[in-house]
Design a protein around this motif. Structure first.
Motif, PDB file in Angstrom:
ATOM      1  N   MET A  67       0.838  -1.195   0.000  1.00  0.00           N
ATOM      2  CA  MET A  67       0.000   0.000   0.000  1.00  0.00           C
ATOM      3  C   MET A  67       0.872   1.242   0.000  1.00  0.00           C
ATOM      4  O   MET A  67       1.853   1.345   0.727  1.00  0.00           O
ATOM      5  CB  MET A  67      -0.897   0.021   1.241  1.00  0.00           C
ATOM      6  CG  MET A  67      -1.912   1.145   1.267  1.00  0.00           C
ATOM      7  SD  MET A  67      -2.907   1.114   2.774  1.00  0.00           S
ATOM      8  CE  MET A  67      -1.682   1.674   3.947  1.00  0.00           C
ATOM      9  N   THR A  68       0.531   2.203  -0.840  1.00  0.00           N
ATOM     10  CA  THR A  68       1.294   3.439  -0.897  1.00  0.00           C
ATOM     11  C   THR A  68       1.065   4.265   0.361  1.00  0.00           C
ATOM     12  O   THR A  68       0.014   4.189   0.999  1.00  0.00           O
ATOM     13  CB  THR A  68       0.890   4.281  -2.119  1.00  0.00           C
ATOM     14  OG1 THR A  68       1.632   5.495  -2.098  1.00  0.00           O
ATOM     15  CG2 THR A  68      -0.601   4.620  -2.108  1.00  0.00           C
ATOM     16  N   THR A  69       2.055   5.093   0.715  1.00  0.00           N
ATOM     17  CA  THR A  69       1.900   5.985   1.860  1.00  0.00           C
ATOM     18  C   THR A  69       1.506   7.387   1.415  1.00  0.00           C
ATOM     19  O   THR A  69       1.556   8.322   2.187  1.00  0.00           O
ATOM     20  CB  THR A  69       3.210   6.061   2.668  1.00  0.00           C
ATOM     21  OG1 THR A  69       4.243   6.583   1.829  1.00  0.00           O
ATOM     22  CG2 THR A  69       3.609   4.714   3.171  1.00  0.00           C
ATOM     23  N   THR A  70       1.127   7.531   0.165  1.00  0.00           N
ATOM     24  CA  THR A  70       0.647   8.816  -0.332  1.00  0.00           C
ATOM     25  C   THR A  70      -0.830   8.968  -0.004  1.00  0.00           C
ATOM     26  O   THR A  70      -1.619   8.070  -0.278  1.00  0.00           O
ATOM     27  CB  THR A  70       0.851   8.926  -1.838  1.00  0.00           C
ATOM     28  OG1 THR A  70       2.237   8.757  -2.128  1.00  0.00           O
ATOM     29  CG2 THR A  70       0.391  10.285  -2.350  1.00  0.00           C
ATOM     30  N   ALA A  71      -1.196  10.111   0.566  1.00  0.00           N
ATOM     31  CA  ALA A  71      -2.592  10.310   0.959  1.00  0.00           C
ATOM     32  C   ALA A  71      -3.499  10.308  -0.254  1.00  0.00           C
ATOM     33  O   ALA A  71      -3.167  10.867  -1.304  1.00  0.00           O
ATOM     34  CB  ALA A  71      -2.740  11.624   1.724  1.00  0.00           C
ATOM     35  N   SER A  72      -4.633   9.656  -0.131  1.00  0.00           N
ATOM     36  CA  SER A  72      -5.629   9.609  -1.182  1.00  0.00           C
ATOM     37  C   SER A  72      -6.741  10.596  -0.867  1.00  0.00           C
ATOM     38  O   SER A  72      -6.928  10.999   0.277  1.00  0.00           O
ATOM     39  CB  SER A  72      -6.207   8.192  -1.280  1.00  0.00           C
ATOM     40  OG  SER A  72      -5.187   7.256  -1.515  1.00  0.00           O
ATOM     41  N   PRO A  73      -7.519  11.005  -1.877  1.00  0.00           N
ATOM     42  CA  PRO A  73      -8.654  11.895  -1.591  1.00  0.00           C
ATOM     43  C   PRO A  73      -9.580  11.254  -0.578  1.00  0.00           C
ATOM     44  O   PRO A  73      -9.861  10.064  -0.626  1.00  0.00           O
ATOM     45  CB  PRO A  73      -9.328  12.041  -2.958  1.00  0.00           C
ATOM     46  CG  PRO A  73      -8.253  11.749  -3.942  1.00  0.00           C
ATOM     47  CD  PRO A  73      -7.383  10.708  -3.300  1.00  0.00           C
ATOM     48  N   ALA A  74     -10.057  12.040   0.352  1.00  0.00           N
ATOM     49  CA  ALA A  74     -10.917  11.511   1.412  1.00  0.00           C
ATOM     50  C   ALA A  74     -11.843  12.606   1.879  1.00  0.00           C
ATOM     51  O   ALA A  74     -11.737  13.759   1.471  1.00  0.00           O
ATOM     52  CB  ALA A  74     -10.065  10.996   2.569  1.00  0.00           C
ATOM     53  N   ARG A  75     -12.746  12.232   2.762  1.00  0.00           N
ATOM     54  CA  ARG A  75     -13.680  13.224   3.270  1.00  0.00           C
ATOM     55  C   ARG A  75     -12.914  14.250   4.099  1.00  0.00           C
ATOM     56  O   ARG A  75     -11.821  13.972   4.616  1.00  0.00           O
ATOM     57  CB  ARG A  75     -14.739  12.542   4.112  1.00  0.00           C
ATOM     58  CG  ARG A  75     -14.248  11.990   5.426  1.00  0.00           C
ATOM     59  CD  ARG A  75     -15.375  11.270   6.137  1.00  0.00           C
ATOM     60  NE  ARG A  75     -15.004  10.920   7.484  1.00  0.00           N
ATOM     61  CZ  ARG A  75     -15.797  10.242   8.303  1.00  0.00           C
ATOM     62  NH1 ARG A  75     -16.981   9.838   7.879  1.00  0.00           N
ATOM     63  NH2 ARG A  75     -15.422   9.960   9.536  1.00  0.00           N
ATOM     64  N   PRO A  76     -13.451  15.453   4.249  1.00  0.00           N
ATOM     65  CA  PRO A  76     -12.737  16.498   4.983  1.00  0.00           C
ATOM     66  C   PRO A  76     -12.418  16.074   6.410  1.00  0.00           C
ATOM     67  O   PRO A  76     -13.222  15.415   7.072  1.00  0.00           O
ATOM     68  CB  PRO A  76     -13.718  17.671   4.950  1.00  0.00           C
ATOM     69  CG  PRO A  76     -14.609  17.410   3.782  1.00  0.00           C
ATOM     70  CD  PRO A  76     -14.734  15.910   3.705  1.00  0.00           C
ATOM     71  N   ALA A  77     -11.250  16.455   6.859  1.00  0.00           N
ATOM     72  CA  ALA A  77     -10.858  16.159   8.238  1.00  0.00           C
ATOM     73  C   ALA A  77     -11.529  17.148   9.183  1.00  0.00           C
ATOM     74  O   ALA A  77     -11.956  18.219   8.777  1.00  0.00           O
ATOM     75  CB  ALA A  77      -9.342  16.262   8.374  1.00  0.00           C
ATOM     76  N   PRO A  78     -11.653  16.787  10.466  1.00  0.00           N
ATOM     77  CA  PRO A  78     -12.161  17.761  11.437  1.00  0.00           C
ATOM     78  C   PRO A  78     -11.282  19.006  11.454  1.00  0.00           C
ATOM     79  O   PRO A  78     -10.080  18.943  11.173  1.00  0.00           O
ATOM     80  CB  PRO A  78     -12.063  17.010  12.771  1.00  0.00           C
ATOM     81  CG  PRO A  78     -11.985  15.566  12.411  1.00  0.00           C
ATOM     82  CD  PRO A  78     -11.299  15.497  11.085  1.00  0.00           C
TER      83      PRO A  78
END
Length: 427
Positions: free
Chosen positions: A1-12
């Motif tokens: 698994m890559t350690t690059t962040a993927s698009p996701a829902r907004p963080a708090p």
């Protein structure tokens, strides 16, 4: 698994002044890669379903497997790589991951946690294990500040998830076959009274008993002891609890029998026929356990009895973690340390004339108590926000309550009512 962040829902939204280590995402590529390998191993060994932002899973898993749902895999792995279990908790606070059943996931991870890391690589813990800050050690000077950070958050906050008795410790429920706790929300107040009454019975509290309570809470035990005819002195370091406990004692018509003092246990004075202390030893700190038990011995009159309720853990795990700075210590209970039953027995024997006469375990009851608190806290998230607490705080407490519940469900934690007395005083 890559350690690059993927698009996701907004963080708090994270206030960096309030939550600096949650707002900051560390950058540790090599450690993040190692954390990714450990995640693969944990998923395989424990049968976890790790879900990625694009809908894929890290590896095949049963449909009913505990779920770890990653929203920002890169941030998640970098936090764990930099901070280990503290980073794991901070990644939840930051919204990097969720689970549809947080307790089930944490219970699986809390079962034999030493097996999550391959044999021969335990030395890697040195990369991220920290010692507790000196400023948080529960000395007489530091203890009021530690207590203030938790118990003085807001009486209204605690009232949102505790039952009307305002009792913040494990209840004792009726039991069915097994024996399995029989739990519904409406029985929690009676279950808390059952716990208190058992402790008072252990200490033989009755008319005329001079009783010292170390750790007032919000006054329910003092009220019930005074109703038995005891003369109660209760000690607390929480100013918020002091004010409300005094009011609740007065409202119960027991102000003439129960007195609450803002006082450290080390400064306790007088002689008492009985001493009770409910889940307070966890705040004492291992270096100060001898002084705590010496205080109990010093104020106990001849023939007197001490009844404690204490969260416990296995002795070997206590020794392995006794100098480790954990997520719970950092964000929930600064200065705390959970003892083992053996540590209670040995410390009392070495430091005092007191001996453990009886110890009754009821860990499953604490798991159910925590479940009820967690459900009420989660259901009332809007009221938590109305009190001025942000989303990171809400996620912090959701994680804390679920983490604690998982500890009891896995058997990593237990809770005991312990009777101590000097030789010649029987059970």
């Amino acid at each position: 698994m890559t350690t690059t962040a993927s698009p996701a829902r907004p963080a708090p939204v994270v206030d960096p002044a309030r939550w600096p280590d949650v707002a900051r995402v560390p950058h540790v590529p090599l450690r993040a890669a190692l954390a990714g390998r450990l995640l693969h191993r944990a998923a395989a060994r424990r049968g976890l379903r790790v879900e990625l932002p694009d809908g894929r899973t890290l590896r095949p898993a049963p449909a009913d497997a505990p779920v770890l749902r990653l929203h920002r895999p890169g941030d998640f792995l970098h936090r764990i790589g930099a901070g280990g279990l503290i980073g794991f908790g901070e990644s939840y606070q930051a919204g990097d991951w969720d689970s549809p059943d947080l307790v089930a996931l944490l219970t699986e991870l809390a079962t034999a946690p030493e097996t999550l890391v391959p044999a021969g690589t335990q030395w890697l813990r040195r990369l991220h294990v920290r010692r507790p800050p000196t400023a948080e050690l529960p000395t007489a000077a530091n203890a009021p500040r530690n207590i203030h950070r938790h118990y003085d958050l807001s009486n209204d906050l605690f009232a949102l998830f505790l039952d009307p008795t305002m009792t913040y410790s494990s209840a004792v429920f009726p039991v069915g076959p097994g024996p399995v706790p029989l739990v519904t929300r409406d029985v929690l107040p009676a279950a808390q009274h059952r716990k208190i009454d058992r402790l008072l019975d252990l200490a033989r509290v009755g008319p005329g008993t001079r009783l010292l309570e170390i750790g007032t809470g919000w006054g329910e035990l003092a009220v019930r002891a005074a109703a038995r005819g005891a003369r109660v002195v209760s000690l607390t370091l929480s100013e918020e609890q002091l004010l409300l406990a005094r009011r609740r004692i007065a409202d119960a018509g027991q102000a003439g029998r129960a007195e609450v003092r803002l006082c450290d246990y080390r400064a306790a004075e007088g002689a008492y026929d009985a001493v009770v202390s409910v889940e307070m030893i966890e705040a004492v700190g291992r270096p100060f356990w001898p002084e705590y038990f010496a205080t109990l011995d010093r104020v106990l009159a001849p023939g007197g009895r001490v009844a404690l309720q204490a969260i416990t853990m296995p002795h070997d795990r206590m020794l392995a973690t006794s100098r480790t700075y954990t997520w719970i210590l950092k964000y929930v209970f600064p200065g705390g340390r959970i003892p083992s039953l053996r540590a209670v027995e040995e410390t009392a024997a070495h430091a005092t004339r007191l001996r453990v006469v009886r110890a009754d375990a009821f860990g499953p009851h604490y798991a159910e108590t925590l479940r009820l608190w967690r459900e009420r806290f989660t259901e009332r998230s809007a009221q938590v926000a109305d009190l001025g607490f942000d989303e990171v705080f809400r996620r912090t407490w959701e994680f804390y309550l679920a983490y604690s519940e998982a500890g009891f469900r896995s058997g990593y934690l237990d809770v005991h009512q312990v009777l101590l007395a000097r030789e010649g005083v029987g059970p």
